[in-house]
Write an enzyme that holds these catalytic residues in place. Structure first.
Site, short mmCIF file in Angstrom:
data_model
loop_
_atom_site.label_atom_id
_atom_site.label_comp_id
_atom_site.label_asym_id
_atom_site.label_seq_id
_atom_site.Cartn_x
_atom_site.Cartn_y
_atom_site.Cartn_z
NE ARG A 4 -7.23 5.04 15.02
CZ ARG A 4 -6.96 5.20 16.30
NH1 ARG A 4 -7.65 6.07 17.02
NH2 ARG A 4 -6.01 4.50 16.90
CG HIS A 71 -31.66 15.28 -11.00
ND1 HIS A 71 -30.53 16.05 -11.20
CD2 HIS A 71 -31.76 14.46 -12.09
CE1 HIS A 71 -29.97 15.71 -12.34
NE2 HIS A 71 -30.69 14.73 -12.90
CG ASP A 72 -26.77 14.87 -7.92
OD1 ASP A 72 -27.36 14.81 -9.02
OD2 ASP A 72 -25.69 14.28 -7.70
CB SER A 97 -26.88 15.44 -14.79
OG SER A 97 -28.13 16.06 -14.64
CG HIS A 144 11.35 -19.89 0.33
ND1 HIS A 144 10.20 -20.17 -0.39
CD2 HIS A 144 12.38 -19.96 -0.55
CE1 HIS A 144 10.54 -20.42 -1.65
NE2 HIS A 144 11.84 -20.29 -1.77
CD GLN A 215 -26.60 11.42 -21.06
OE1 GLN A 215 -27.15 11.16 -22.13
NE2 GLN A 215 -27.28 11.54 -19.93
CB SER A 265 0.53 -4.13 25.74
OG SER A 265 -0.37 -5.02 26.37
CG ASN A 273 2.82 -4.28 20.43
OD1 ASN A 273 3.65 -5.13 20.75
ND2 ASN A 273 1.74 -4.03 21.13
CB SER A 310 -24.02 4.36 -5.54
OG SER A 310 -23.93 3.15 -6.27
CD GLU A 312 -17.51 6.74 -11.00
OE1 GLU A 312 -17.06 6.09 -11.96
OE2 GLU A 312 -18.23 7.75 -11.12
#
Length: 435
Positions: A4, A71-72, A97, A144, A215, A265, A273, A310, A312
């Site tokens: 979407r 291990h990917d 890696s 304001h 590394q 609506s 809207n 994880s 990233e």
């Protein structure tokens, strides 16, 4: 990522097939450099390219292997060996890696930045066109949320144009910051691989060499990248919120385009809207939600850990895809925005001239009144107008203390709307240049 709020070009950057293609290119370019250095046979490097350059990697097969290896990168290398054959033993020599993962991530983020920069250009083009269209369209400025002094609608759009010009500059800087390559081996010492391999891969992948990696590529770069996306998202929300306020029924100075057949609506057929700009407000929140995790990723244990990984894997696709969608949606909103100058003038006149109070204050001080006395004189005539007890100019003309300083003509001169717009051209030249 959900369809979407996704556009195909950005989504494709994060697809598994794209990721594995980049992994292969990193490995193959490294093999070329290793061959030139005499570390592996040149024929082996050529075979690696010949066998896998046009390969469609079997994502299901790689996932199957990973379920066993946990291990990917090893799973990918195992599948690559199935394609390349015996010469695959020369792939990944001296590498770790993170050399593949980090360099690939930065390639993906750089490509994403290119799309986001192009998206920003679309927003800028739309804003510039509409700003010049309404350069001298009077409207009320608010502080304001309360009527303050007159501005033009063109100035409102010029504010946004200047902000998105800065957004583009920040994205360009973020792209430069993130576009680095690390092929430095375990703990980043180059003990098992020559730095010239890294230089070769960096050039081939359109990156620059990471001066020193442990590394992993240092995550302050990524923090800066995602922080930039967060700032750009906030700029999207700022303009979206302005449009939402202007579409409120009691304001109705501008509104989103409402297409034939569109429904506002499920219950109230009359509704129109601001759904697109409300949506942009929500999308901006999603992009900004990536910023704190990216900042926390800067802190890793010693030379490396994978606590960042994880995070990233989620924020990389989510933040870039979402911001890409938001910028394109914003450009469309601005292009089709319905503007109502008559309502702007009506709202401008709503307070019976109170918006000129500062001019009266200054005029009185220039005629000899102290600032404190001038403020009291102006305010005591302004307050009845707030209560609906007359118009500002008439009350001032009836005030004997005001008349000690200003004639009727001088009072009338302070209500000239054009006075407020005498420097609009100057502001536009600052924002858009002499053209």
């Amino acid at each position: 990522m959900i369809p979407r709020y996704s556009r195909p070009e950005m989504v494709s950057i994060w697809e598994p097939q794209t990721r594995f293609k980049i992994w292969f290119e990193i490995e193959a370019h490294a093999a070329d450099a290793l061959a030139e250095l005499g570390v592996i046979p040149k024929d082996a490097a050529k075979t690696i390219w010949a066998k896998a350059k046009d390969a469609v990697f079997n994502v299901e097969r790689i996932d199957e292997i990973e379920r066993e290896t946990k291990h990917d990168v090893i799973a990918f290398l195992t599948h690559l060996a199935e394609i390349v054959g015996p010469e695959a033993r020369f792939v990944h020599q001296g590498m770790t890696s993170s050399d593949v993962l980090d360099t690939c991530l930065n390639v993906q983020l750089a490509r994403a930045a290119d799309i986001l920069i192009a998206d920003t250009d679309k927003v800028l083009a739309a804003l510039k066109t509409r700003a010049f269209e309404h350069k001298m369209t009077p409207t009320i400025g608010r502080s304001h949320g309360i009527h303050a002094e007159p501005v033009t609608f063109g100035l409102k759009l010029a504010y946004a144009y200047a902000e998105f010009t800065r957004a583009k500059e920040r994205l360009i800087a973020a792209r430069k910051e993130i576009a680095t390559c690390a092929i430095s081996g375990a703990v980043g010492t180059f003990a098992q691989i020559d730095p010239r391999v890294e230089a070769h891969v960096a050039k081939a992948m359109g990156l620059t060499v990471e001066p020193i990696s442990t590394q992993v590529i240092p995550r302050d770069r990524h923090a800066m990248f995602f922080a930039t996306l967060g700032v750009v998202a906030s700029s999207v929300e700022r303009l979206a919120t302005e449009i939402r306020h202007m579409q409120r029924t009691e304001v109705l100075e501008a509104e989103e385009f409402f297409s034939e057949g569109q429904k506002g609506s499920s219950a109230m057929p009359h509704k129109r809207n601001p759904v697109l700009t409300e949506n942009l407000t929500g999308l901006a929140r999603i992009v900004r939600s990536a910023v704190t995790p990216a900042l926390e990723n800067v802190v890793l244990w010693h030379e490396r850990d994978i606590s960042h990984s994880s995070v990233e894997r989620m924020i990389g696709p989510d933040a870039t895809v979402t911001l890409d969608f938001a910028l394109n949606r914003l450009a469309g909103v601005v292009e089709k925005l319905l503007v109502y100058p008559a309502n702007m003038q009506k709202n401008l006149d709503r307070l019976g001239g109170l918006v000129h109070s500062q001019r009266l204050l200054i005029a009185l001080t220039q005629k000899g009144a102290s600032r404190e006395d001038a403020y009291k004189l102006v305010q005591r005539n302004a307050m009845p107008v707030w209560r609906g007890e007359g118009d500002f100019q008439s009350l001032l003309k009836k005030d004997a203390d005001v008349k000690k300083y200003l004639s009727d003509k001088e009072i009338e001169e302070q209500f000239d709307l054009a006075y407020h717009f005498k420097h609009v051209d100057t502001i536009f030249k600052r924002v858009f240049g002499a053209s």
